[in-house]
Design a protein around this motif. Structure first.
Motif, PDB file in Angstrom:
ATOM      1  N   LEU A  34       0.680  -1.173  -0.119  1.00  0.00           N
ATOM      2  CA  LEU A  34      -0.203   0.135  -0.006  1.00  0.00           C
ATOM      3  C   LEU A  34       0.849   1.178   0.059  1.00  0.00           C
ATOM      4  CD1 LEU A  34      -2.885  -1.261   2.691  1.00  0.00           C
ATOM      5  CD2 LEU A  34      -3.175  -0.920   0.044  1.00  0.00           C
ATOM      6  N   LEU A  43       1.895   3.273  -6.104  1.00  0.00           N
ATOM      7  CA  LEU A  43       0.382   3.690  -5.859  1.00  0.00           C
ATOM      8  C   LEU A  43       0.259   5.181  -5.748  1.00  0.00           C
ATOM      9  CD1 LEU A  43       0.334   0.395  -5.182  1.00  0.00           C
ATOM     10  CD2 LEU A  43      -1.412   1.025  -3.721  1.00  0.00           C
ATOM     11  N   ARG A  50      -2.152   7.037  -3.255  1.00  0.00           N
ATOM     12  CA  ARG A  50      -3.245   6.490  -2.798  1.00  0.00           C
ATOM     13  C   ARG A  50      -4.414   7.840  -2.746  1.00  0.00           C
ATOM     14  NH1 ARG A  50      -0.504   4.361   1.223  1.00  0.00           N
ATOM     15  NH2 ARG A  50      -1.810   5.167   2.654  1.00  0.00           N
ATOM     16  N   ALA A  64      -5.161   0.455  -5.020  1.00  0.00           N
ATOM     17  CA  ALA A  64      -5.205  -0.072  -3.561  1.00  0.00           C
ATOM     18  C   ALA A  64      -6.456  -0.751  -3.344  1.00  0.00           C
ATOM     19  CB  ALA A  64      -4.991   1.370  -2.595  1.00  0.00           C
ATOM     20  N   TYR A 106      -7.760   4.211   3.852  1.00  0.00           N
ATOM     21  CA  TYR A 106      -6.636   3.730   2.942  1.00  0.00           C
ATOM     22  C   TYR A 106      -6.224   4.687   2.259  1.00  0.00           C
ATOM     23  CZ  TYR A 106      -9.900   2.801  -0.989  1.00  0.00           C
ATOM     24  OH  TYR A 106     -10.552   2.715  -2.052  1.00  0.00           O
ATOM     25  N   ALA A 112      -1.576   3.203   5.664  1.00  0.00           N
ATOM     26  CA  ALA A 112      -1.647   1.698   5.613  1.00  0.00           C
ATOM     27  C   ALA A 112      -1.475   1.048   6.568  1.00  0.00           C
ATOM     28  CB  ALA A 112      -0.134   1.522   4.625  1.00  0.00           C
TER      29      ALA A 112
END
Length: 414
Positions: A34, A39, A42, A52, A122, A149
């Motif tokens: 994560l 990513l 996120r 994610a 998240y 995360a």
């Protein structure tokens, strides 16, 4: 003889098949994925957030959680970005100029009346933006390993443990479990707010809610902050009776800057777990190699034991608490420090300073404890904010700090 051998092999096979399954600990693996640069931090509505959410769906499926979103595991929500920071966000179905986030929701159905919600957000800040504390000119990915995360990884660990426990036991727990990975937290608790207004289960069936936000940086003194302890009469004793590892810092209020607030505001008891801010908070340095994984395992064990202890207590009573945010003074200036929210001594301990700030210019350092600002004595965070609220930009103020055994008197200019 062959028949006897066949029976022996069959018994051995069945014995192995019925052997108790143990939950696999993937806390570090989940954080590393994560909080990976791929990513891109996120941020809600981005491709990184979608990656994610896809990962979380696969993890939920592997664990064996039932989908409990509006489209499988997902609960999508769209909103218009705020132009006024003091206004409420507007959720909308109009696709023009909107951002879409996705809550990821899974369920353990024990066929009982009440459900415990276990949640963690998240999303994070992407490349920074308004919430970033990074002051360099170059753009950098804000990976948010601790924020959050860490909370999601502990959520997945609890989901795996509770699923295996209830699958293997003839007597199921007396609560169902709803696991929610929220989106939009960094933009104003949007995912949890949306769920509270558009629940995928009946909100009156929710017994209580557990939230984990920034549980990855436990310090050497094992301090763990727990907020919402006053929202049900059962919480304080349960926290105490299951604790033999942590130095607990408790706060009764059900209102705070994380997703548990959305549930408290619809009269649900809440507990929020937090290991404190640090110098990498909302900066690119919040990476997976800096987390205390042993501490995260201890927190997962602690929450698991709390849930187990409360299982025989039926539906918990809800209690309103004093809303400290309504009493927080408004101020126009700041020292430019990261406060240590877990400090339980007298004063306001500094957990970090930033360059080009009044604190840095005055020579204040990490670990200093502010005990006086201007004419006001500082005993805690609230008195520090009250002291700060009387100053305007350009004002000078005397400040007294404790640095170890020394008392240092100096001056700050805001």
């Amino acid at each position: 003889m062959k028949k006897l051998m066949f029976l022996f092999v069959l018994v051995a096979f069945l014995s192995c098949k019925n052997e108790a399954k143990v939950a696999e600990n993937k806390i570090k693996e989940d954080v590393v994925f994560l909080a990976d640069d791929k990513l891109e931090g996120r941020q809600t509505g981005t491709q990184g957030e979608i990656l994610a959410s896809e990962y979380l769906i696969k993890r939920f499926e592997t664990i064996g959680l039932e989908p409990k979103g509006t489209e499988g595991y997902l609960q999508s929500f769209s909103f218009k970005p705020k132009t006024d920071p003091h206004s409420e966000v507007e959720f909308t179905t109009n696709a023009d100029s909107t951002i879409t986030g996705n809550n990821v929701i899974g369920f353990i159905d024990n066929n009982v009346k009440t459900t415990i919600v276990i949640g963690a957000h998240y999303d994070h800040l992407g490349y920074g933006g308004e919430g970033s504390l990074y002051r360099e000119k170059d753009k950098a990915v804000h990976n948010g390993a601790d924020d959050n995360a860490s909370g999601v990884a502990v959520l997945l660990n609890l989901a795996s443990r509770l699923k295996i426990k209830n699958d293997q036991s003839e007597i199921k727990d007396k609560n169902n479990y709803l696991f929610m990975a929220f989106s939009g937290e960094e933009m104003g608790l949007l995912g949890s707010n949306y769920f509270s207004k558009n629940p995928t289960i009946k909100t009156e069936s929710i017994n209580y809610m557990i939230n984990m936000d920034m549980v990855g940086r436990m310090k050497k003194d094992s301090t763990l902050a727990v907020y919402g302890t006053g929202t049900s009469p059962m919480f304080k004793q349960t926290l105490k009776s299951n604790n033999d590892k942590f130095k607990l810092v408790e706060n009764e209020s059900g209102v705070g800057p994380s997703d548990h607030t959305s549930f408290y505001l619809i009269d649900i008891p809440v507990l929020h777990f937090f290991t404190g801010q640090h110098e990498d908070y909302h900066k690119p340095g919040d990476d997976s190699d800096k987390l205390n994984y042993e501490g995260m395992n201890l927190i997962s064990d602690y929450i698991y034991n709390i849930i187990s202890d409360l299982d025989d207590n039926g539906e918990l009573a809800f209690r309103k608490t004093k809303n400290e945010s309504e009493e927080t003074p408004r101020f126009k200036v700041g020292l430019g420090v990261v406060p240590d929210y877990l400090f339980d001594g007298k004063g306001m301990r500094i957990d970090g300073t930033r360059e080009d700030t009044p604190a840095f210019a005055a020579g204040l350092k990490k670990g200093d404890v502010v005990v006086k600002l201007g004419d006001s004595t500082v005993t805690d965070m609230m008195s520090y904010m009250r002291a700060l609220s009387v100053f305007d930009k350009g004002d000078k103020a005397a400040i007294t700090v404790k640095r170890g055994d020394k008392t240092i008197d100096t001056q700050v200019q805001f």
